[in-house]
Design a protein around this motif. Structure first.
Motif, mmCIF file in Angstrom:
data_model
loop_
_atom_site.group_PDB
_atom_site.id
_atom_site.type_symbol
_atom_site.label_atom_id
_atom_site.label_comp_id
_atom_site.label_asym_id
_atom_site.label_seq_id
_atom_site.Cartn_x
_atom_site.Cartn_y
_atom_site.Cartn_z
ATOM 1 N N ILE A 1 67.231 63.846 -42.792
ATOM 2 C CA ILE A 1 67.442 65.247 -42.417
ATOM 3 C C ILE A 1 66.107 65.992 -42.365
ATOM 4 N N ARG B 1 72.191 70.037 -37.900
ATOM 5 C CA ARG B 1 73.195 70.702 -38.735
ATOM 6 C C ARG B 1 74.423 69.814 -38.933
ATOM 7 N N TRP C 1 70.248 76.670 -48.258
ATOM 8 C CA TRP C 1 70.026 76.259 -46.866
ATOM 9 C C TRP C 1 70.597 77.294 -45.905
ATOM 10 N N ARG D 1 68.782 62.387 -47.065
ATOM 11 C CA ARG D 1 67.982 63.598 -47.250
ATOM 12 C C ARG D 1 66.649 63.480 -46.525
ATOM 13 N N ARG E 1 73.593 67.179 -41.428
ATOM 14 C CA ARG E 1 73.675 67.726 -42.771
ATOM 15 C C ARG E 1 75.142 67.903 -43.205
ATOM 16 N N SER F 1 76.884 66.186 -46.446
ATOM 17 C CA SER F 1 77.571 66.982 -47.457
ATOM 18 C C SER F 1 79.016 66.537 -47.625
#
Length: 849
Positions: free
Chosen positions: A518, A535, A813, A515, A538, A542
């Motif tokens: 990012i 992206r 987001w 986190r 991320r 995820s």
């Protein structure tokens, strides 16, 4: 040539040979020779020897005959140390004479104006390198021949700067026009490889404390060889930085296709630095590795011919390339393990850009289909260990703009006269006291913040590239390979990989680190990173979390997972875990929605290998701003100008070579807004332009007048990509329309009534659809074409929408977060005054009003 020799006592004349003149004059500098010429009314100088003899030498005849004389000596059957010593004397004198050309018009005419002499000079260099490339030692003990042969290689290479040009852009065209240029290229790499073999043997002797002789210690010999090797390698590195030379090199099948360059790179990268080595030797070997990595980078970044594809054309060369990649991975593992809180006590010797060059090279590996899987298998453990560091260590190493330790590069100023003088003086039978030889090192520095940001951006790109999957380019077995490998590595003990750091005992720390990474990465957009890379990072995070939960990995399963076995085997054998096929199905669906859409739309050959995972061209962004912004989580000044955090000494403009070499960003579009509008209008009248070669060339010329140069092949690729992108968009629209009359139980996945296809112009009212087919909100299209805060709407198949009705939390987001336009819906509204967001065209549908 006959020259009068007069004894002072009798003034009798006597003829002597050219060999005697070479031995007498080799120790005279060009400055001293020029003074002797000024004192003479003709081109004949008067020189007194150490024994008091007077020599009258016709310098014009000497300059015209010396190159051919040395070629004949080189090709003679006589060998051994005496021959090498004489050749060194001849090259030293020839260097002084060439240096006179800049001060004396007649010498300039001899070396540059006389085609025959110029050809003989090139023959001397070429034949010397060919002969030295085949030199083999009879035993592994260091000796004088190693020193002399290594010196001859460097001297002959740098002799080219004396009689051709000291400017590389002027030297290269002359070399390429020579009919034997390919022979020269082969010989240059082969001779440098010979020097490395000499260095390897001498390093082994140094480790065993074996000296050539009492006065010439192993440490002195090793350091001298390191300097000769660095000088020769630096010469090749400079040639490789010239586009014309690189293109010719890539056409050399022996060096590229059969792996000769890789053998050289492997031998240098394998040079082991022992803790007992002195600081200057450790630094010299480190710079050798940095320059080797730079040469490999130049090859891999070439535009017209893909070096990695050439290497992959045969199993043998591909295996060799993978072994070189393994050495680069090991370099990075050692670099990552250095605790930045512990700075070396002696920083007087620059170490070279080993870590940055290695990371840039590995980033290319991660984006190439020939190496992606191999990198995942060999390097995922190290990447997992880094994200598993304690949160404090991770922030200080990867989310900071002010690292205590940075890398410094240096350029070696090679001096032929001094190098030959040292070897002649210290290998003679009557040597009494050995002196050290130190060439000047010109430092090439960069600001600390810039170094830290480049390093972090490359680290982010590792994850982005390895997580990306493009079906038409990537192999099917690569799908989710990286995220599954990281998931497996998270269950292992990481402490032995980076012993210089402390590790967290729980997996949530890795989530916390990611986190922070990012968040820090977002602040590096667009100077060091693009939104797509962030992206994908991320998306990786995820997906990793989702798999971790889906597979049932809990903290109490860690010890059981560490007992060994493949991840798939452990999951399938444990009834508490879901079937692995279901996990893979979940990740494939996620890839389709999260990781593939934009990357697949950007596959453009542009003269570069089509096998890169993302198909993105690597181009130097020469217009990148010189001042970077800090986004460190550890700094209260996130997003402010990095000048606030830099010492005054760092505010000077960094070296241009470093800036151009390190500001690597992927070019998102080959055309600017005006060019795109022009071609879009033209397509209305000529939709099949890509099939008409004459029309392509005509429009390429027209477009080039309105921006950067566009070739007909680039335009054709752009048109084909545009056509494929529109087809995919239409395909993505159909499922929603087909399910209008089939509502499902889940409210969030219920198809929306009253929807048309994707919008085609600004001002249309639309619905935004999320990744799970849920409605995100409603809005009005603000922009369809051109650029939006550094993002090409046409290339990415996206549009800008003003949202007036949001169906999800405003803290959610965005698909394309950035510091400029916001990371969440609320952030976008705060920054822009309106909730203006970027959204994929395949997820935007026109409302039926």
């Amino acid at each position: 040539m006959r020259i009068a020799k007069e004894e002072p006592s009798s003034n009798a004349s006597q003829a002597i040979g050219l060999i005697s003149i070479v031995k007498e004059l080799q120790g005279v500098t060009s400055r001293e020779l020029n003074k002797l010429l000024r004192d003479s009314s003709t081109f004949t100088i008067h020189y007194f020897t150490e024994k008091g003899s007077l020599l009258k030498i016709d310098m014009e005849k000497l300059a015209g005959s010396l190159p051919l004389h040395l070629v004949l000596v080189l090709m003679s059957d006589d060998g051994g140390e005496a021959k090498f010593r004489y050749l060194l004397c001849g090259v030293r004198l020839l260097h002084s004479l060439c240096d006179l050309a800049s001060r004396n018009y007649k010498f300039e005419q001899i070396f540059l104006g006389d085609a025959k002499v110029a050809e003989q000079l090139l023959d001397l260099v070429f034949y010397t390198l060919i002969g030295l490339g085949g030199y083999r030692q009879e035993d592994h003990a260091p000796n004088h021949m190693d020193l002399m042969s290594s010196t001859l290689v460097a001297c002959n290479l740098y002799l080219l700067t004396g009689f051709l040009s000291p400017q590389w852009q002027e030297m290269v065209p002359v070399l390429l026009e020579h009919p034997k240029v390919d022979v020269f290229i082969d010989a240059a790499f082969g001779s440098v490889r010979m020097v490395v073999r000499c260095l390897e043997n001498t390093l082994a002797a140094y480790y065993k404390d074996i000296s050539i002789e009492p006065s010439l210690t192993a440490e002195r010999v090793v350091y001298y060889l390191c300097q000769q090797c660095e000088a020769s390698l630096q010469f090749i590195q400079s040639l490789c930085q010239q586009k014309l030379f690189m293109e010719r090199l890539l056409k050399n099948k022996e060096l590229c296709g059969k792996g000769s360059i890789l053998f050289l790179a492997q031998s240098i990268l394998k040079l082991h630095i022992q803790p007992s080595f002195t600081n200057r030797i450790m630094a010299a070997i480190s710079r050798l590795k940095a320059k080797t990595l730079s040469i490999l980078l130049s090859l891999c970044e070439a535009e017209r011919i893909s070096y990695l594809d050439e290497v992959a054309s045969s199993t043998q060369s591909l295996d060799l390339a993978k072994s070189v990649a393994l050495e680069v991975f090991d370099l990075l593992k050692k670099a990552f393990d250095r605790d930045p809180g512990h700075i070396p006590t002696d920083q007087s010797h620059p170490m070279g850009l080993v870590q940055l060059n290695a990371m840039r090279l590995v980033e290319i590996f991660s984006d190439d289909s020939n190496f992606r899987s191999y990198m995942t298998l060999c390097f995922a453990k190290v990447l997992t260990a880094v994200i598993s560091l304690s949160h404090g260590d991770f922030l200080s190493c990867w989310c900071s703009s002010n690292l205590p330790e940075t890398e410094e590069d240096a350029s070696l100023e090679y001096d032929i006269f001094a190098a030959v003088g040292w070897i002649l003086d210290n290998t003679s039978p009557d040597v009494r006291k050995v002196t050290d030889l130190e060439f000047n090192l010109i430092p090439i520095t960069m600001p600390r913040a810039s170094f830290a940001h480049h390093r972090t951006s490359l680290f982010v790109k590792f994850f982005a590239n390895l997580h990306c999957f493009v079906p038409n380019i990537c192999e099917e077995q690569e799908r989710n390979l990286f995220v599954l490998k990281v998931l497996e590595c998270l269950q292992m003990d990481q402490t032995n990989l980076l012993p210089g750091f402390s590790f967290a005992s729980d997996t949530p720390t890795a989530w916390k680190n990611l986190r922070s990474l990012i968040s820090h990465a977002e602040s590096l957009i667009p100077t060091f990173l693009n939104a797509e890379d962030v992206r994908l990072l991320r998306a990786f995070f995820s997906e990793l979390q989702s798999l971790f939960i889906s597979a049932g990995f809990k903290q109490n399963h860690v010890q059981e997972a560490q007992k060994g076995g493949n991840l798939k085997e452990r999951i399938s054998k444990n009834s508490a875990f879901p079937d692995m096929d279901q996990v893979q199905h979940h990740t494939r669906a996620y890839d389709t929605n999260e990781g593939n859409g934009n990357r697949q739309n950007q596959v453009e050959t542009k003269g570069i290998s089509g096998k890169t995972a993302s198909g993105r061209a690597r181009n130097i962004d020469k217009d990148a701003p010189k001042i970077e912004t800090s986004g460190s989580d550890t700094s209260s000044a996130k997003g402010k100008n990095v000048v606030d955090h830099m010492d005054s000494s760092e505010l000077s403009k960094p070296n241009e070579k470093i800036e151009l070499a390190l500001r690597k960003t992927r070019k998102r579009t080959i055309m600017n807004d005006e060019q795109v509008l022009l071609i879009e209008k033209a397509l209305l009248n000529e939709p099949d332009m890509q099939r008409n070669a004459a029309s392509l060339q005509s429009w390429a010329d027209k477009l080039s007048a309105h921006g950067s140069e566009v070739t007909s092949s680039q335009l054709k690729n752009w048109l084909n990509n545009r056509k494929a992108r529109l087809a995919r968009t239409r395909k993505d629209v159909r499922p929603v329309a087909a399910n209008v009359d089939n509502p499902v139980a889940d409210k969030q996945k219920r198809p929306l009534l009253g929807l048309y296809g994707s919008p085609d112009s600004a001002g249309q009212y639309v619905v935004l659809i999320g990744e799970r087919s849920e409605e995100i909100g409603r809005g009005k299209v603000f922009q369809m074409h051109g650029m939006w805060h550094g993002m090409s709407l046409d290339e990415f198949a996206i549009c800008v929408v003003d949202v007036y009705e949001l169906k999800v939390d405003n803290g959610s987001w965005l698909l394309y977060p950035s510091e400029a336009t916001g990371t969440t819906f609320a952030d976008a509204e705060e920054k822009l005054g309106v909730m203006r967001v970027l959204w994929d065209l395949s997820r935007v549908f026109v409302l039926r009003l």
